[in-house]
Write an enzyme that holds these catalytic residues in place. Structure first.
Site, PDB file in Angstrom:
ATOM      1  N   GLN A 103       5.163   2.425 -11.298  1.00 20.87           N
ATOM      2  CA  GLN A 103       5.969   2.091 -10.121  1.00 20.87           C
ATOM      3  C   GLN A 103       5.510   2.945  -8.939  1.00 20.87           C
ATOM      4  O   GLN A 103       5.928   2.713  -7.807  1.00 20.87           O
ATOM      5  CB  GLN A 103       7.451   2.375 -10.377  1.00 20.87           C
ATOM      6  CG  GLN A 103       8.033   1.610 -11.536  1.00 20.87           C
ATOM      7  CD  GLN A 103       9.441   2.063 -11.840  1.00 20.87           C
ATOM      8  OE1 GLN A 103      10.413   1.558 -11.283  1.00 20.87           O
ATOM      9  NE2 GLN A 103       9.580   3.051 -12.712  1.00 20.87           N
ATOM     10  N   HIS A 121       4.184  -1.473  -7.247  1.00 24.48           N
ATOM     11  CA  HIS A 121       4.764  -1.326  -5.905  1.00 24.48           C
ATOM     12  C   HIS A 121       3.754  -0.946  -4.840  1.00 24.48           C
ATOM     13  O   HIS A 121       4.128  -0.459  -3.778  1.00 24.48           O
ATOM     14  CB  HIS A 121       5.898  -0.291  -5.952  1.00 24.48           C
ATOM     15  CG  HIS A 121       7.038  -0.740  -6.820  1.00 24.48           C
ATOM     16  ND1 HIS A 121       7.874   0.150  -7.469  1.00 24.48           N
ATOM     17  CD2 HIS A 121       7.466  -1.976  -7.178  1.00 24.48           C
ATOM     18  CE1 HIS A 121       8.776  -0.529  -8.163  1.00 24.48           C
ATOM     19  NE2 HIS A 121       8.546  -1.818  -8.010  1.00 24.48           N
ATOM     20  N   CYS A 129      -1.783  -5.123   7.862  1.00 26.74           N
ATOM     21  CA  CYS A 129      -1.074  -5.758   8.977  1.00 26.74           C
ATOM     22  C   CYS A 129       0.308  -6.193   8.491  1.00 26.74           C
ATOM     23  O   CYS A 129       0.438  -6.778   7.417  1.00 26.74           O
ATOM     24  CB  CYS A 129      -1.861  -6.986   9.469  1.00 26.74           C
ATOM     25  SG  CYS A 129      -0.974  -7.964  10.707  1.00 26.74           S
ATOM     26  N   CYS A 156      -2.478  -3.579  14.796  1.00 25.63           N
ATOM     27  CA  CYS A 156      -3.466  -4.236  13.926  1.00 25.63           C
ATOM     28  C   CYS A 156      -4.702  -4.548  14.765  1.00 25.63           C
ATOM     29  O   CYS A 156      -4.568  -5.131  15.863  1.00 25.63           O
ATOM     30  CB  CYS A 156      -2.866  -5.531  13.357  1.00 25.63           C
ATOM     31  SG  CYS A 156      -4.084  -6.597  12.552  1.00 25.63           S
TER      32      CYS A 156
END
Ligand code: BV8
Length: 253
Positions: A103, A121, A129, A156
């Site tokens: 995790q 995760h 982005c 971005c």
């Protein structure tokens, strides 16, 4: 834990043709990376991690959330694998079939030598982005960008909108493929070792729950206990203390 129990646990892992190792924040605790249950420090002391690690929090206050991740990235960058990470990597080397599912968003398992790590995760070191403007995920190398560290999140380079850490926030879905591999392994493995997780976060928590429902041996390494310690074989010790002892016994089998 007496030596006999350590040896029995090592034998159970060795006799299991397929082992799933499932880790949470507690596996990195002895490396100095605070767990989610730890009180947050500094600016974020008044926030709950679950409140900051969400797209809603990011939209509401992108700088606060971005800067919180930059702070955490600093903690992870200064961290080194602990004896628990090293013992898990040793198990992956000595045992013919282990799937390590974590995790955690740090790369301490990889640094400890684990050959493959399934990250449920995401990875805090990666940046993408917020809109995945070039496809999911649109990863961006921050080292190639010049931006004012006070004017964050950086834009971005493709679409000019926010960048964000490449982690799965609360209220965001996990990768279907990664989750399917983790659940399939939980359905098929013969023993499970959960390390440093409270078992609170879903759908990740279903991994040990599947093992317990199948009646296979599930070892829960956690000094304070998890939501599953009563159903599992609970080892109330820090990972960095007990796992090297288990692997020492394993290597002698
Ligand atoms: C989703 C990345 C749907 C970000 C993280 C079912 C039931 C209840 C709630 C839900 C449910 N299904 C979904 C939910 C909602 C939510 C959730 O689980 N809420 C809970 C908390 C109430 N889940 C989600 O939102 C998930 N997404 O379901 O999406 C969806 C579907 C379609 C379309 C849209 C949406 C996403 C969850 C992922 C969130 N992201 N991380 C970041 O890191 O910033 S989770 C994050 O918290 C960590 O990655 C980790 O997974 C989790 C913390 O858990 P642990 O790892 O267990 O850590 P914790 O601190 O809790 O415990 C540490 C343990 O270690 C302790 O027990 C301690 O005793 C022990 N320990 C300490 N020292 C040591 C030790 N152990 C061993 N050795 C030591 N030395």
């Amino acid at each position: 834990m007496d030596e006999k129990s350590v040896r029995e646990m090592a034998q159970t892992l060795k006799d299991a043709p397929f082992v799933v190792v499932f880790t949470g924040a507690g596996a990195s605790a002895e490396s100095g990376v605070p767990t989610f249950r730890d009180a947050l420090t500094g600016l974020w002391a008044k926030y709950d991690a679950q409140e900051l690690a969400t797209p809603q929090a990011f939209r509401a206050n992108p700088k606060l959330v971005w800067d919180w991740y930059q702070f955490r990235r600093g903690l992870v960058n200064n961290a080194r694998p602990n004896a628990g990470h090293i013992a898990i990597a040793q198990l992956q080397r000595l045992h013919p079939r282990v799937l390590l599912v974590t995790q955690n968003v740090d790369d301490l398992h990889e640094q400890a030598g684990s050959p493959r790590v399934l990250h449920l995760h995401g990875n805090i070191a990666e940046t993408k982005c917020f809109y995945d403007c070039q496809g999911e995920p649109t990863l961006v190398d921050l080292t190639e960008l010049t931006f004012d560290p006070e004017d964050t999140p950086p834009p971005c380079p493709h679409c000019g909108r926010w960048l964000r850490p490449n982690v799965v926030w609360f209220n965001e879905r996990l990768s279907y493929d990664i989750l399917e591999e983790a659940f399939n392994a939980s359905d098929r493995c013969n023993a499970m070792l959960m390390v440093g997780t409270s078992g609170v976060v879903h759908p990740a928590a279903r991994i040990p729950m599947i093992g317990l429902a199948r009646g296979i041996p599930v070892f829960d390494v956690n000094p304070h206990g998890s939501t599953l310690s009563e159903q599992a074989t609970w080892l109330p010790y820090p990972a960095g203390e007990i796992l090297p002892r288990v692997m020492e016994a394993y290597a002698q089998l």
